[in-house]
Write a protein that holds these residues in place. Structure first.
Motif, mmCIF file in Angstrom:
data_model
loop_
_atom_site.group_PDB
_atom_site.id
_atom_site.type_symbol
_atom_site.label_atom_id
_atom_site.label_comp_id
_atom_site.label_asym_id
_atom_site.label_seq_id
_atom_site.Cartn_x
_atom_site.Cartn_y
_atom_site.Cartn_z
ATOM 1 N N LEU A 120 0.830 -1.207 0.000
ATOM 2 C CA LEU A 120 0.000 0.000 0.000
ATOM 3 C C LEU A 120 0.869 1.263 0.000
ATOM 4 O O LEU A 120 0.933 1.984 -0.997
ATOM 5 C CB LEU A 120 -0.937 -0.049 1.220
ATOM 6 C CG LEU A 120 -1.708 1.207 1.578
ATOM 7 C CD1 LEU A 120 -2.571 1.683 0.428
ATOM 8 C CD2 LEU A 120 -2.559 0.969 2.823
ATOM 9 N N ALA A 121 1.515 1.523 1.106
ATOM 10 C CA ALA A 121 2.310 2.753 1.259
ATOM 11 C C ALA A 121 3.235 2.560 2.452
ATOM 12 O O ALA A 121 2.967 1.719 3.318
ATOM 13 C CB ALA A 121 1.380 3.940 1.513
ATOM 14 N N ALA A 123 8.894 1.506 6.721
ATOM 15 C CA ALA A 123 9.569 1.970 5.503
ATOM 16 C C ALA A 123 9.880 3.466 5.542
ATOM 17 O O ALA A 123 10.914 3.901 5.024
ATOM 18 C CB ALA A 123 8.698 1.653 4.291
ATOM 19 N N PRO A 147 10.902 -0.751 1.651
ATOM 20 C CA PRO A 147 9.519 -1.202 1.841
ATOM 21 C C PRO A 147 9.410 -2.311 2.893
ATOM 22 O O PRO A 147 10.244 -3.208 2.937
ATOM 23 C CB PRO A 147 9.111 -1.722 0.453
ATOM 24 C CG PRO A 147 9.988 -0.979 -0.505
ATOM 25 C CD PRO A 147 11.292 -0.769 0.226
ATOM 26 N N PHE A 148 8.380 -2.213 3.714
ATOM 27 C CA PHE A 148 8.043 -3.255 4.704
ATOM 28 C C PHE A 148 9.193 -3.563 5.659
ATOM 29 O O PHE A 148 9.335 -4.705 6.090
ATOM 30 C CB PHE A 148 7.613 -4.542 3.998
ATOM 31 C CG PHE A 148 6.249 -4.467 3.366
ATOM 32 C CD1 PHE A 148 5.096 -4.761 4.094
ATOM 33 C CD2 PHE A 148 6.111 -4.093 2.041
ATOM 34 C CE1 PHE A 148 3.843 -4.696 3.505
ATOM 35 C CE2 PHE A 148 4.851 -4.019 1.443
ATOM 36 C CZ PHE A 148 3.712 -4.321 2.187
ATOM 37 N N ASN A 158 5.419 -0.185 -3.579
ATOM 38 C CA ASN A 158 4.165 0.248 -2.971
ATOM 39 C C ASN A 158 3.327 1.016 -3.987
ATOM 40 O O ASN A 158 3.868 1.681 -4.880
ATOM 41 C CB ASN A 158 4.450 1.159 -1.766
ATOM 42 C CG ASN A 158 4.811 0.364 -0.520
ATOM 43 O OD1 ASN A 158 4.068 -0.528 -0.097
ATOM 44 N ND2 ASN A 158 5.960 0.676 0.065
ATOM 45 N N HIS A 189 -3.717 -7.830 2.825
ATOM 46 C CA HIS A 189 -2.475 -7.173 3.233
ATOM 47 C C HIS A 189 -1.979 -7.803 4.540
ATOM 48 O O HIS A 189 -2.768 -8.130 5.422
ATOM 49 C CB HIS A 189 -2.744 -5.668 3.429
ATOM 50 C CG HIS A 189 -1.495 -4.866 3.570
ATOM 51 N ND1 HIS A 189 -0.738 -4.858 4.717
ATOM 52 C CD2 HIS A 189 -0.870 -4.039 2.706
ATOM 53 C CE1 HIS A 189 0.298 -4.057 4.550
ATOM 54 N NE2 HIS A 189 0.248 -3.553 3.336
HETATM 55 N N1 URA Z 1 5.196 -0.922 4.647
HETATM 56 C C1 URA Z 1 5.223 -0.799 3.306
HETATM 57 O O1 URA Z 1 6.249 -0.499 2.719
HETATM 58 N N2 URA Z 1 4.087 -1.007 2.634
HETATM 59 C C2 URA Z 1 2.939 -1.348 3.208
HETATM 60 O O2 URA Z 1 1.947 -1.549 2.523
HETATM 61 C C3 URA Z 1 2.928 -1.477 4.614
HETATM 62 C C4 URA Z 1 4.064 -1.256 5.299
#
Ligand code: URA
Length: 207
Positions: free
Chosen positions: A47-48, A54, A60-61, A101, A180
């Motif tokens: 998602l983001a 992140a 990411p994640f 993302n 997710h």
């Molecule tokens: N961290 C991310 O990079 N993306 C997500 O969707 C959730 C956490």
């Protein structure tokens, strides 16, 4: 990725990141670039960035709860050389997998607005165009699923999101959907470890 690090196309997100940089000078607090194998056959779309994940580490994640199940699963299915992603300089290598993302900047309250998702979509579109090796795309959640359809020029009504779904795409690639792997979804058991592993079993059967 061209100009991503300097992108301020979404005023609300750019203002929020500027505020976070002031409050947290040790945080990345910039758009977060995709991470992983540039020649990957699997592209995972989240998602983001999360505030303390992140957005803090720049990968990411990485550094928050959402990444725990994801990286453990990537390691289990041979896409990562370690089961944990701790920081952008921990040496973790992904093989045949890249993570990106739908929205590259931290959104307030983890909720990007529809206009921000649309504005950011050209980055995802370029990521898909520039990588002919990609055979499978895994969308983590409905927003990622919709962002992938937009990036591929498909109608939102073309393919319905469903956990565990495997959608053949007009260009011959496959789109897989999963809930997710957020803290909320895993702690409420909307997404169990076994369910998430099943999605990767299905991906592995194709790759
Ligand atoms: N961290 C991310 O990079 N993306 C997500 O969707 C959730 C956490």
């Amino acid at each position: 990725m061209q100009n991503l690090q300097r992108c301020t196309a979404c005023p609300r997100l750019a203002d929020f990141l500027a505020e976070v940089r002031t409050r947290r000078p040790d945080y990345h607090a910039r758009p977060v670039s995709p991470f992983g194998d540039p020649r990957a056959r699997l592209l995972i779309v989240g998602l983001a960035p999360g505030m303390h994940g992140a957005n803090r580490t720049g990968r990411p994640f990485t550094g928050d709860y959402a990444g725990i199940l994801l990286y453990e699963t990537l390691h289990r299915y041979g896409f990562a050389d370690h089961p944990e992603s701790v920081s952008a300089d921990d040496g973790l290598q992904l093989t045949d997998c890249r993570i990106t993302n739908a929205v590259k900047c931290l959104p307030p309250a983890n909720k990007p607005e529809p206009a921000e998702i649309r504005t950011c979509n050209h980055y995802l579109s370029d990521e898909l165009k520039d990588a002919s090796e990609i055979r499978a795309i895994l969308a983590l959640g409905l927003i990622a699923h919709k962002a992938v359809l937009t990036a591929l020029g498909l109608k939102q009504s073309a393919l319905a999101f469903g956990h565990g779904a495997r959608h053949p795409l007009p260009d011959g690639r496959l789109l897989f959907d999963s809930y997710h792997c957020s803290r909320y979804n895993t702690q409420t058991r909307r997404l169990t470890t076994a369910d998430f592993h099943d999605v990767f079993e299905a991906i592995r059967r194709e790759l």
